[in-house]
Design a protein around this motif. Structure first.
Motif, PDB file in Angstrom:
ATOM      1  N   MET A   1      16.665  83.938  15.760  1.00  0.00           N
ATOM      2  CA  MET A   1      15.655  83.015  16.284  1.00  0.00           C
ATOM      3  C   MET A   1      16.324  81.696  16.668  1.00  0.00           C
ATOM      4  SD  MET A   1      12.194  81.537  14.434  1.00  0.00           S
ATOM      5  CE  MET A   1      11.408  83.138  14.262  1.00  0.00           C
ATOM      6  N   SER A   2      16.046  81.182  17.856  1.00  0.00           N
ATOM      7  CA  SER A   2      16.640  79.940  18.327  1.00  0.00           C
ATOM      8  C   SER A   2      16.100  78.747  17.549  1.00  0.00           C
ATOM      9  CB  SER A   2      16.360  79.751  19.817  1.00  0.00           C
ATOM     10  OG  SER A   2      14.980  79.521  20.030  1.00  0.00           O
ATOM     11  N   ASP A   3      16.848  77.618  17.646  1.00  0.00           N
ATOM     12  CA  ASP A   3      16.400  76.396  16.960  1.00  0.00           C
ATOM     13  C   ASP A   3      15.032  75.959  17.477  1.00  0.00           C
ATOM     14  OD1 ASP A   3      18.681  76.346  15.460  1.00  0.00           O
ATOM     15  OD2 ASP A   3      19.734  74.905  16.732  1.00  0.00           O
ATOM     16  N   LYS A   4      14.823  76.130  18.786  1.00  0.00           N
ATOM     17  CA  LYS A   4      13.537  75.744  19.375  1.00  0.00           C
ATOM     18  C   LYS A   4      12.404  76.595  18.802  1.00  0.00           C
ATOM     19  CE  LYS A   4      11.289  74.839  23.816  1.00  0.00           C
ATOM     20  NZ  LYS A   4      11.442  74.844  25.295  1.00  0.00           N
ATOM     21  N   SER A   5      12.657  77.895  18.662  1.00  0.00           N
ATOM     22  CA  SER A   5      11.640  78.795  18.109  1.00  0.00           C
ATOM     23  C   SER A   5      11.360  78.469  16.648  1.00  0.00           C
ATOM     24  CB  SER A   5      12.095  80.252  18.242  1.00  0.00           C
ATOM     25  OG  SER A   5      12.195  80.634  19.594  1.00  0.00           O
ATOM     26  N   LYS A   6      12.435  78.133  15.916  1.00  0.00           N
ATOM     27  CA  LYS A   6      12.259  77.780  14.501  1.00  0.00           C
ATOM     28  C   LYS A   6      11.415  76.519  14.348  1.00  0.00           C
ATOM     29  CE  LYS A   6      16.536  79.821  12.733  1.00  0.00           C
ATOM     30  NZ  LYS A   6      17.874  79.533  12.126  1.00  0.00           N
ATOM     31  N   THR A   7      11.688  75.538  15.218  1.00  0.00           N
ATOM     32  CA  THR A   7      10.912  74.293  15.156  1.00  0.00           C
ATOM     33  C   THR A   7       9.452  74.560  15.501  1.00  0.00           C
ATOM     34  OG1 THR A   7      12.859  73.014  15.803  1.00  0.00           O
ATOM     35  CG2 THR A   7      10.720  71.938  16.056  1.00  0.00           C
ATOM     36  N   ARG A   8       9.233  75.390  16.497  1.00  0.00           N
ATOM     37  CA  ARG A   8       7.863  75.722  16.884  1.00  0.00           C
ATOM     38  C   ARG A   8       7.130  76.400  15.730  1.00  0.00           C
ATOM     39  NH1 ARG A   8       4.399  79.305  19.399  1.00  0.00           N
ATOM     40  NH2 ARG A   8       3.219  78.456  21.161  1.00  0.00           N
ATOM     41  N   GLU A   9       7.815  77.320  15.051  1.00  0.00           N
ATOM     42  CA  GLU A   9       7.208  77.995  13.906  1.00  0.00           C
ATOM     43  C   GLU A   9       6.942  77.021  12.765  1.00  0.00           C
ATOM     44  OE1 GLU A   9       6.092  81.181  13.500  1.00  0.00           O
ATOM     45  OE2 GLU A   9       6.392  81.216  15.669  1.00  0.00           O
ATOM     46  N   GLN A  10       7.858  76.074  12.577  1.00  0.00           N
ATOM     47  CA  GLN A  10       7.667  75.059  11.538  1.00  0.00           C
ATOM     48  C   GLN A  10       6.427  74.229  11.812  1.00  0.00           C
ATOM     49  OE1 GLN A  10      10.695  72.034  11.466  1.00  0.00           O
ATOM     50  NE2 GLN A  10       9.873  71.025   9.652  1.00  0.00           N
ATOM     51  N   ILE A  11       6.245  73.838  13.065  1.00  0.00           N
ATOM     52  CA  ILE A  11       5.068  73.049  13.451  1.00  0.00           C
ATOM     53  C   ILE A  11       3.797  73.862  13.246  1.00  0.00           C
ATOM     54  CG2 ILE A  11       3.870  71.960  15.389  1.00  0.00           C
ATOM     55  CD1 ILE A  11       6.681  71.303  16.536  1.00  0.00           C
ATOM     56  N   LEU A  12       3.841  75.120  13.672  1.00  0.00           N
ATOM     57  CA  LEU A  12       2.659  75.974  13.557  1.00  0.00           C
ATOM     58  C   LEU A  12       2.291  76.196  12.097  1.00  0.00           C
ATOM     59  CD1 LEU A  12       0.532  77.627  15.014  1.00  0.00           C
ATOM     60  CD2 LEU A  12       2.129  79.543  15.085  1.00  0.00           C
ATOM     61  N   ASP A  13       3.289  76.425  11.251  1.00  0.00           N
ATOM     62  CA  ASP A  13       3.020  76.628   9.820  1.00  0.00           C
ATOM     63  C   ASP A  13       2.413  75.371   9.195  1.00  0.00           C
ATOM     64  OD1 ASP A  13       3.960  79.199   9.868  1.00  0.00           O
ATOM     65  OD2 ASP A  13       5.952  78.705   9.094  1.00  0.00           O
ATOM     66  N   ALA A  14       2.970  74.222   9.552  1.00  0.00           N
ATOM     67  CA  ALA A  14       2.453  72.955   9.006  1.00  0.00           C
ATOM     68  C   ALA A  14       1.022  72.710   9.469  1.00  0.00           C
ATOM     69  CB  ALA A  14       3.355  71.795   9.442  1.00  0.00           C
ATOM     70  N   ALA A  15       0.768  72.996  10.740  1.00  0.00           N
ATOM     71  CA  ALA A  15      -0.573  72.807  11.297  1.00  0.00           C
ATOM     72  C   ALA A  15      -1.573  73.740  10.625  1.00  0.00           C
ATOM     73  CB  ALA A  15      -0.552  73.055  12.802  1.00  0.00           C
ATOM     74  N   MET A  16      -1.180  74.989  10.430  1.00  0.00           N
ATOM     75  CA  MET A  16      -2.067  75.955   9.789  1.00  0.00           C
ATOM     76  C   MET A  16      -2.413  75.520   8.375  1.00  0.00           C
ATOM     77  SD  MET A  16      -0.441  79.567  11.164  1.00  0.00           S
ATOM     78  CE  MET A  16      -1.501  80.583  10.143  1.00  0.00           C
ATOM     79  N   ASN A  17      -1.412  75.062   7.623  1.00  0.00           N
ATOM     80  CA  ASN A  17      -1.658  74.615   6.243  1.00  0.00           C
ATOM     81  C   ASN A  17      -2.610  73.422   6.203  1.00  0.00           C
ATOM     82  OD1 ASN A  17      -0.006  76.554   5.076  1.00  0.00           O
ATOM     83  ND2 ASN A  17       1.828  75.277   5.209  1.00  0.00           N
ATOM     84  N   ARG A  18      -2.410  72.490   7.113  1.00  0.00           N
ATOM     85  CA  ARG A  18      -3.256  71.286   7.124  1.00  0.00           C
ATOM     86  C   ARG A  18      -4.674  71.620   7.596  1.00  0.00           C
ATOM     87  NH1 ARG A  18      -3.246  65.864   6.610  1.00  0.00           N
ATOM     88  NH2 ARG A  18      -1.092  65.861   5.891  1.00  0.00           N
TER      89      ARG A  18
END
Length: 204
Positions: A1-18
């Motif tokens: 997984m690219s760094d860009k994809s990892k960052t996108r997943e990180q944002i999505l996970d954080a958004a989902m939790n919040r």
């Protein structure tokens, strides 16, 4: 997984939790960015708006549903049984998800109002699996010939819309919703076996 994809997943996970904790309306892009230890400006490089994040959440949920629909549609069980499985699986998964995370219902409501094309896209994808089942039912002789499979699948979806986001349309318990769903499916399957001739009033 690219760094860009990892960052996108990180944002999505954080958004989902919040969003699951505070709700869609009370969540801001700045808060999501803060949870990811990044600037608010940087988060917009990955998601143009909070609504895009909500859609990404829904796409992730739908991808799991579609995988299960595909497996059900391709299985060897009786077509009527597979038809029941698709809609019962949808009911059970959605009901359970909303019971566990009540704030998800808010996301569904927002997408329904703000992104109707996305919702229609999901229904169109589901019709692919329904048509596979319907066509197999005709081939096996379980269902009468169907002139327009996509139209028939669309009407079945319309009849069962109440069970797509059950807590949005009803306060019934899951066992009572399952009972209702089975009753409506009994009628639909009986109609499919007998065959339905469209009259001028039902032409589309």
């Amino acid at each position: 997984m690219s760094d860009k994809s990892k960052t996108r997943e990180q944002i999505l996970d954080a958004a989902m939790n919040r969003i699951k904790h505070y709700g869609y309306g009370k969540t801001t892009m700045s808060e999501i960015a803060s949870d990811c230890d990044m600037s608010a400006g940087n988060i917009y490089r990955f998601f143009a708006s909070k609504l895009d994040i909500a859609e990404a959440m829904a796409r992730q949920f739908n991808a799991e549903l579609y995988q299960s629909y595909s497996e059900i549609a391709r299985s060897n069980g009786p077509p009527a049984q597979r038809l029941r499985q698709v809609f019962h699986y949808n009911l059970d998964q959605t009901y359970d998800a909303i019971e566990r995370e009540a704030k998800i219902l808010e996301v569904a409501e927002v997408l329904g109002e703000e992104r109707p094309l996305f919702m229609n896209e999901g229904l169109a994808q589901e019709r692919i699996y329904l048509c596979t089942i319907l066509e197999d039912g005709v081939e096996r002789g379980d269902f009468a010939p169907i002139a327009d499979c996509n139209y028939t699948a669309e009407m079945i979806q319309s009849a069962l819309m109440k069970y797509r986001f059950p807590q949005l349309f009803s306060r019934l318990t899951l066992p009572k919703l399952r009972r209702e769903l089975n009753g409506v499916l009994d009628i639909i399957i009986a109609g499919l076996a007998k065959g339905i001739e469209k009259t001028p009033e039902t032409e589309h």
